[in-house]
Scaffold this motif. Structure first.
Motif, PDB file in Angstrom:
ATOM      1  N   THR A 277       0.886  -1.251   0.020  1.00 44.84           N
ATOM      2  CA  THR A 277      -0.109   0.034   0.028  1.00 44.84           C
ATOM      3  C   THR A 277       0.832   1.317   0.046  1.00 44.84           C
ATOM      4  O   THR A 277       0.311   2.523   0.085  1.00 44.84           O
ATOM      5  CB  THR A 277      -1.035   0.151   1.147  1.00 44.84           C
ATOM      6  N   LEU A 278       2.067   1.150  -0.031  1.00 50.70           N
ATOM      7  CA  LEU A 278       2.905   2.134   0.005  1.00 50.70           C
ATOM      8  C   LEU A 278       2.545   3.068  -1.229  1.00 50.70           C
ATOM      9  O   LEU A 278       2.603   2.663  -2.423  1.00 50.70           O
ATOM     10  CB  LEU A 278       4.527   1.986  -0.091  1.00 50.70           C
ATOM     11  N   GLY A 279       2.490   4.648  -0.988  1.00 50.94           N
ATOM     12  CA  GLY A 279       2.147   5.255  -2.181  1.00 50.94           C
ATOM     13  C   GLY A 279       0.606   5.568  -2.493  1.00 50.94           C
ATOM     14  O   GLY A 279       0.195   6.468  -3.238  1.00 50.94           O
ATOM     15  N   LEU A 280      -0.137   4.566  -2.047  1.00 48.88           N
ATOM     16  CA  LEU A 280      -1.661   4.339  -2.329  1.00 48.88           C
ATOM     17  C   LEU A 280      -2.519   5.412  -1.280  1.00 48.88           C
ATOM     18  O   LEU A 280      -1.895   5.314  -0.104  1.00 48.88           O
ATOM     19  CB  LEU A 280      -2.179   2.970  -2.317  1.00 48.88           C
ATOM     20  N   GLU A 281      -3.561   5.472  -1.469  1.00 42.63           N
ATOM     21  CA  GLU A 281      -4.470   6.471  -0.578  1.00 42.63           C
ATOM     22  C   GLU A 281      -5.016   5.629   0.273  1.00 42.63           C
ATOM     23  O   GLU A 281      -6.117   4.792   0.001  1.00 42.63           O
ATOM     24  CB  GLU A 281      -5.277   7.205  -1.349  1.00 42.63           C
ATOM     25  N   VAL A 282      -4.858   5.465   1.396  1.00 41.65           N
ATOM     26  CA  VAL A 282      -5.168   4.585   2.452  1.00 41.65           C
ATOM     27  C   VAL A 282      -6.305   5.077   3.333  1.00 41.65           C
ATOM     28  O   VAL A 282      -6.143   6.101   4.064  1.00 41.65           O
ATOM     29  CB  VAL A 282      -4.143   3.865   3.415  1.00 41.65           C
ATOM     30  N   LEU A 283      -7.431   4.618   3.478  1.00 42.74           N
ATOM     31  CA  LEU A 283      -8.527   5.222   4.180  1.00 42.74           C
ATOM     32  C   LEU A 283      -8.626   4.981   5.571  1.00 42.74           C
ATOM     33  O   LEU A 283      -9.141   5.812   6.544  1.00 42.74           O
ATOM     34  CB  LEU A 283      -9.988   4.642   3.403  1.00 42.74           C
ATOM     35  N   GLY A 284      -8.103   3.575   6.057  1.00 47.08           N
ATOM     36  CA  GLY A 284      -8.206   3.185   7.427  1.00 47.08           C
ATOM     37  C   GLY A 284      -7.586   1.865   7.271  1.00 47.08           C
ATOM     38  O   GLY A 284      -7.284   1.070   6.370  1.00 47.08           O
TER      39      GLY A 284
ATOM     40  N   LYS B 267      -2.926  -7.711   9.167  1.00 50.52           N
ATOM     41  CA  LYS B 267      -3.453  -6.364   8.981  1.00 50.52           C
ATOM     42  C   LYS B 267      -4.444  -6.137   7.611  1.00 50.52           C
ATOM     43  O   LYS B 267      -4.122  -6.974   6.599  1.00 50.52           O
ATOM     44  CB  LYS B 267      -2.150  -5.447   8.725  1.00 50.52           C
ATOM     45  N   SER B 268      -5.178  -5.408   7.852  1.00 48.02           N
ATOM     46  CA  SER B 268      -6.064  -4.954   6.692  1.00 48.02           C
ATOM     47  C   SER B 268      -6.243  -3.627   6.607  1.00 48.02           C
ATOM     48  O   SER B 268      -6.525  -2.785   7.524  1.00 48.02           O
ATOM     49  CB  SER B 268      -7.628  -5.828   6.950  1.00 48.02           C
ATOM     50  N   ALA B 269      -5.778  -3.066   5.262  1.00 47.83           N
ATOM     51  CA  ALA B 269      -5.925  -1.638   5.081  1.00 47.83           C
ATOM     52  C   ALA B 269      -7.081  -1.355   3.761  1.00 47.83           C
ATOM     53  O   ALA B 269      -6.945  -2.110   2.726  1.00 47.83           O
ATOM     54  CB  ALA B 269      -4.367  -1.286   4.323  1.00 47.83           C
ATOM     55  N   MET B 270      -7.940  -0.281   3.980  1.00 47.85           N
ATOM     56  CA  MET B 270      -8.806  -0.013   2.980  1.00 47.85           C
ATOM     57  C   MET B 270      -8.010   1.098   1.991  1.00 47.85           C
ATOM     58  O   MET B 270      -7.672   2.220   2.564  1.00 47.85           O
ATOM     59  CB  MET B 270      -9.915   0.506   3.665  1.00 47.85           C
ATOM     60  N   VAL B 271      -7.962   0.867   0.596  1.00 48.28           N
ATOM     61  CA  VAL B 271      -7.160   1.691   0.058  1.00 48.28           C
ATOM     62  C   VAL B 271      -8.360   2.218  -1.132  1.00 48.28           C
ATOM     63  O   VAL B 271      -9.212   1.720  -1.340  1.00 48.28           O
ATOM     64  CB  VAL B 271      -6.043   1.114  -1.018  1.00 48.28           C
ATOM     65  N   TYR B 272      -8.098   3.403  -1.566  1.00 50.41           N
ATOM     66  CA  TYR B 272      -9.208   4.227  -2.422  1.00 50.41           C
ATOM     67  C   TYR B 272      -8.538   4.268  -3.795  1.00 50.41           C
ATOM     68  O   TYR B 272      -7.324   4.768  -3.909  1.00 50.41           O
ATOM     69  CB  TYR B 272      -9.540   5.522  -1.887  1.00 50.41           C
ATOM     70  N   GLY B 273      -9.054   3.829  -4.697  1.00 51.89           N
ATOM     71  CA  GLY B 273      -8.603   3.806  -6.234  1.00 51.89           C
ATOM     72  C   GLY B 273      -8.393   2.655  -6.641  1.00 51.89           C
ATOM     73  O   GLY B 273      -8.407   1.569  -5.893  1.00 51.89           O
ATOM     74  N   ARG B 274      -8.956   2.517  -8.036  1.00 56.13           N
ATOM     75  CA  ARG B 274      -8.915   1.033  -8.846  1.00 56.13           C
ATOM     76  C   ARG B 274      -7.287   0.631  -8.985  1.00 56.13           C
ATOM     77  O   ARG B 274      -6.218   1.479  -9.286  1.00 56.13           O
ATOM     78  CB  ARG B 274      -9.533   1.318 -10.127  1.00 56.13           C
TER      79      ARG B 274
ATOM     80  N   LEU C 181      -7.120  -9.522  -1.743  1.00 59.59           N
ATOM     81  CA  LEU C 181      -7.777  -8.030  -2.205  1.00 59.59           C
ATOM     82  C   LEU C 181      -9.191  -8.475  -2.396  1.00 59.59           C
ATOM     83  O   LEU C 181      -9.708  -9.260  -2.909  1.00 59.59           O
ATOM     84  CB  LEU C 181      -7.447  -7.672  -3.717  1.00 59.59           C
ATOM     85  N   GLU C 182      -9.826  -7.570  -1.815  1.00 58.48           N
ATOM     86  CA  GLU C 182     -11.446  -7.625  -1.902  1.00 58.48           C
ATOM     87  C   GLU C 182     -11.978  -6.490  -1.910  1.00 58.48           C
ATOM     88  O   GLU C 182     -11.342  -5.149  -1.701  1.00 58.48           O
ATOM     89  CB  GLU C 182     -12.178  -8.381  -0.461  1.00 58.48           C
ATOM     90  N   PRO C 183     -13.255  -6.138  -2.334  1.00 58.77           N
ATOM     91  CA  PRO C 183     -14.054  -4.911  -2.557  1.00 58.77           C
ATOM     92  C   PRO C 183     -14.010  -4.108  -1.268  1.00 58.77           C
ATOM     93  O   PRO C 183     -14.191  -4.756  -0.260  1.00 58.77           O
ATOM     94  CB  PRO C 183     -15.370  -5.382  -3.058  1.00 58.77           C
ATOM     95  N   ILE C 184     -13.988  -2.845  -1.273  1.00 62.25           N
ATOM     96  CA  ILE C 184     -14.039  -1.867  -0.140  1.00 62.25           C
ATOM     97  C   ILE C 184     -15.293  -2.317   0.608  1.00 62.25           C
ATOM     98  O   ILE C 184     -16.478  -2.180  -0.157  1.00 62.25           O
ATOM     99  CB  ILE C 184     -13.508  -0.771  -0.498  1.00 62.25           C
ATOM    100  N   ALA C 185     -15.344  -1.779   1.780  1.00 59.95           N
ATOM    101  CA  ALA C 185     -16.816  -1.691   2.468  1.00 59.95           C
ATOM    102  C   ALA C 185     -17.369  -0.450   1.982  1.00 59.95           C
ATOM    103  O   ALA C 185     -16.658   0.503   2.025  1.00 59.95           O
ATOM    104  CB  ALA C 185     -16.488  -1.818   4.072  1.00 59.95           C
ATOM    105  N   LEU C 186     -18.723  -0.408   1.759  1.00 58.88           N
ATOM    106  CA  LEU C 186     -19.377   0.868   1.378  1.00 58.88           C
ATOM    107  C   LEU C 186     -19.462   1.661   2.293  1.00 58.88           C
ATOM    108  O   LEU C 186     -19.152   2.930   2.008  1.00 58.88           O
ATOM    109  CB  LEU C 186     -20.927   0.315   0.944  1.00 58.88           C
ATOM    110  N   GLN C 187     -19.281   1.263   3.593  1.00 57.24           N
ATOM    111  CA  GLN C 187     -19.476   2.504   4.662  1.00 57.24           C
ATOM    112  C   GLN C 187     -18.024   3.092   4.800  1.00 57.24           C
ATOM    113  O   GLN C 187     -17.989   4.310   5.025  1.00 57.24           O
ATOM    114  CB  GLN C 187     -19.528   1.810   6.043  1.00 57.24           C
ATOM    115  N   ASP C 188     -16.963   2.425   4.479  1.00 51.91           N
ATOM    116  CA  ASP C 188     -15.493   3.119   4.399  1.00 51.91           C
ATOM    117  C   ASP C 188     -15.689   4.031   3.371  1.00 51.91           C
ATOM    118  O   ASP C 188     -14.998   5.056   3.559  1.00 51.91           O
ATOM    119  CB  ASP C 188     -14.538   2.004   4.308  1.00 51.91           C
TER     120      ASP C 188
END
Length: 291
Positions: A235-242, A250-257, A273-280
């Motif tokens: 995830t280095l360099g990606l936009e991490v939401l949480g 560890k589980s990291a939520m990243v934004y962007g395709r 890799l799994e789809p991001i949670a809609l709430q996040d």
């Protein structure tokens, strides 16, 4: 099949703009999720769509007909708003269902009786004597049994306890599959209801932030899970939401395709890799930084 066309809706309360130039189209027999933070304008928008309030600008059309003060259009709609709508004068649960039968052409009395059993509602009970949870149950019973072409639940089930909420979700999904129609759900319990949504609309500060298919929206980000060091590296360099950590996992939520190269890299290093949670994703999109 009922089509809804919302064009340029504006609404102001005093000096406050509750809605600004809101436009979208709803078509097909789908379950739509309407999301937004407190004060985003969800309830105002739904009230206008159902003909309960008049907008100061724009139009709402149901199958090409304006909604406000138009009985031909409003009979196609059923709006259930919280538990307060059931807190009426001295009428029984059964009498309220009788009103529904007279007002709704598609009313299903047998189904309404089944729902009373599901939610343990006594037909002879005075509506004003029901608890908050039971009033919510009565509201969703009326909404489901109405079989209205457009059925709207404006956080009308939040007062239900968890087992009753899940009973409502199951009943809603089964009934929409058996009797297709348009359903709009406004909610704060996003993760609990997200599996029902086919399309999602997000309001933010009175404006429509997006209208997208739920699966497409979920694909806008990914949950990256694996050994903590590998997840950090990926995830280095990606936009991490949480992030969430449990031991060495560890589980990291990243934004962007993520493109095919990044997905291949994930397989090679052993992270899932799994789809991001809609709430996040909702929290990210409606935060000040995301706007």
């Amino acid at each position: 099949m009922t089509d809804i066309e919302v064009t340029g809706i504006g609404k102001r309360f005093g000096t406050v703009d509750a809605l600004t130039d809101v436009s979208f189209s709803l078509s097909g027999n789908k379950i739509y999720g309407l999301l937004g933070r407190n004060g985003a304008g969800k309830t105002t928008l739904l009230s206008i769509m159902a003909g309960f309030e008049r907008q100061i600008s724009g139009t709402v059309l149901i199958d090409g007909e304006p909604v406000f003060e138009n009985g031909a259009a409003t009979t196609k709609l059923c709006l259930v708003r919280g538990e307060g709508d059931a807190a009426v004068a001295s009428v029984t649960v059964g009498e309220l269902l009788g009103y529904g039968a007279r007002l709704r052409e598609g009313w299903d009395a047998e189904y309404a009786a089944e729902l009373l059993d599901t939610f343990e509602l006594a037909p002879g009970k005075q509506a004003k004597e029901l608890s908050q949870g039971k009033r919510c149950a009565l509201g969703v019973t009326i909404g489901l049994a109405s079989r209205a072409p457009v059925t709207i639940f404006d956080e009308s089930y939040l007062g239900l306890d968890a087992p009753s909420r899940y009973a409502f979700y199951d009943a809603l999904l089964a009934d929409v599959l058996a009797h297709p129609r348009t359903v709009i759900i406004s909610t704060h319990l996003i993760e609990e209801v997200a599996k029902l949504f086919e399309d999602v609309l997000i309001l933010d500060h009175g404006k429509l932030l997006l209208h997208e298919e739920a699966d497409t929206l979920r694909a806008a980000g990914s949950a990256v899970t694996g050994e903590a060091a590998l997840v950090d590296s990926f995830t280095l360099g990606l936009e991490v939401l949480g992030e969430r950590t449990l031991g060495r996992t560890k589980s990291a939520m990243v934004y962007g395709r993520l493109d095919d190269r990044r997905r291949a890299q994930a397989r090679e290093i052993g992270v899932d890799l799994e789809p991001i949670a809609l709430q996040d994703l909702f929290v990210h999109l409606t935060s000040g930084g995301a706007r």
